[in-house]
Write an enzyme that holds these catalytic residues in place. Structure first.
Site, PDB file in Angstrom:
ATOM      1  CG  ASP A  28      -1.769   1.229   1.540  1.00 56.05           C
ATOM      2  OD1 ASP A  28      -2.347   1.793   0.554  1.00 56.05           O
ATOM      3  OD2 ASP A  28      -1.526   1.830   2.713  1.00 56.05           O
ATOM      4  CG  ASP A  80      -1.759   7.550   0.540  1.00 54.27           C
ATOM      5  OD1 ASP A  80      -1.039   8.634   0.665  1.00 54.27           O
ATOM      6  OD2 ASP A  80      -2.201   7.355  -0.576  1.00 54.27           O
TER       7      ASP A  80
END
Length: 247
Positions: free
Chosen positions: A28, A30
């Protein structure tokens, strides 16, 4: 043998027996790769304050990991803001355009990326951000991001029909690796409960490095929970270790 090294080896063998070997890694972005969540928090709080509203921790937890438009829609609806989700995002991008140019990696990320790349481990990114948002956050780090085989931007990729917590983005990300490895051969790194749920639904193991404000019960679905990427031991998932202990 040094007693300390003996205990380390025992602990590693015990943990490793709980995990399955992997060959590919998906990150991922953020809050996992980049330290962007505090910028998002500041931006969103500033916008809703214009309408006399406050974002609660409960709402923040529900938004974590979701596609940008989904999060904006949630804020507009829950807080009853006199603005459309699209207008909310436009305001957010305008505010963040400057700050995101200086965003840096989370602790331990650069070391891990360099290690995996050096050892030939295929890596990719599965982010809920749009292509525009991804570029805004990473243009100043292009050299560092060159180690990734590909990037799936959930908010703008036409193949991603449903955002996290649905498994779509991770399934698609895995399928785009050369050779299309099976999902269970991919290890995911996430920071949000929605992301963990999505990866597990895709049949993948998940290492979670959660935000400190998350209650412990929301980390229960992860395969492994760490305080920092610095604490990750690649050999637990049959990836090349950082170093060998010399006795």
């Amino acid at each position: 043998m040094n007693p300390q090294y003996s205990e380390i080896r025992k602990r590693r063998r015990s943990l490793a027996s709980s995990f399955k070997p992997v060959t590919h890694v998906i990150f991922d972005m953020d809050g996992t790769l980049l330290d962007t969540e505090k910028i998002h928090k500041k931006t969103y709080s500033k916008i809703v304050k214009e309408y006399g509203k406050v974002i609660t921790d409960e709402l923040r937890m529900k938004m974590l990991g979701r596609q940008e438009l989904d999060s904006a829609t949630m804020m507009v609806n829950v807080l009853q803001l006199d603005i459309t989700p699209e207008e909310f995002l436009e305001k957010a991008h305008a505010i963040e355009a400057i700050e995101m140019k200086n965003v840096q990696f989370m602790h331990g990320v650069e070391t891990l990326l360099e290690h995996l790349h050096t050892n030939g481990i295929p890596m990719a990114i599965a982010t809920s951000s749009s292509e525009i948002s991804f570029r805004m956050k990473t243009d100043h780090l292009k050299d560092k991001f060159s180690v990734f085989n590909h990037v799936v931007t959930g908010a703008s990729d036409p193949e991603v029909k449903n955002g996290k917590p649905a498994p779509d983005i991770f399934q698609i990300c895995a399928s785009r690796f050369p050779g299309s490895p099976r999902n269970n051969k991919c290890l995911v790194f996430e920071d949000s409960p929605n992301g963990v749920t999505a990866a597990r639904a895709a049949g993948m193991q998940v290492v979670m490095v959660p935000d400190l404000f998350l209650p412990e019960e929301l980390t229960a679905n992860a395969t492994l929970v760490l305080d920092s990427m610095d604490d990750f031991e690649p050999e637990l998932f049959s990836l090349p270790p950082y170093f060998e202990i010399v006795c």
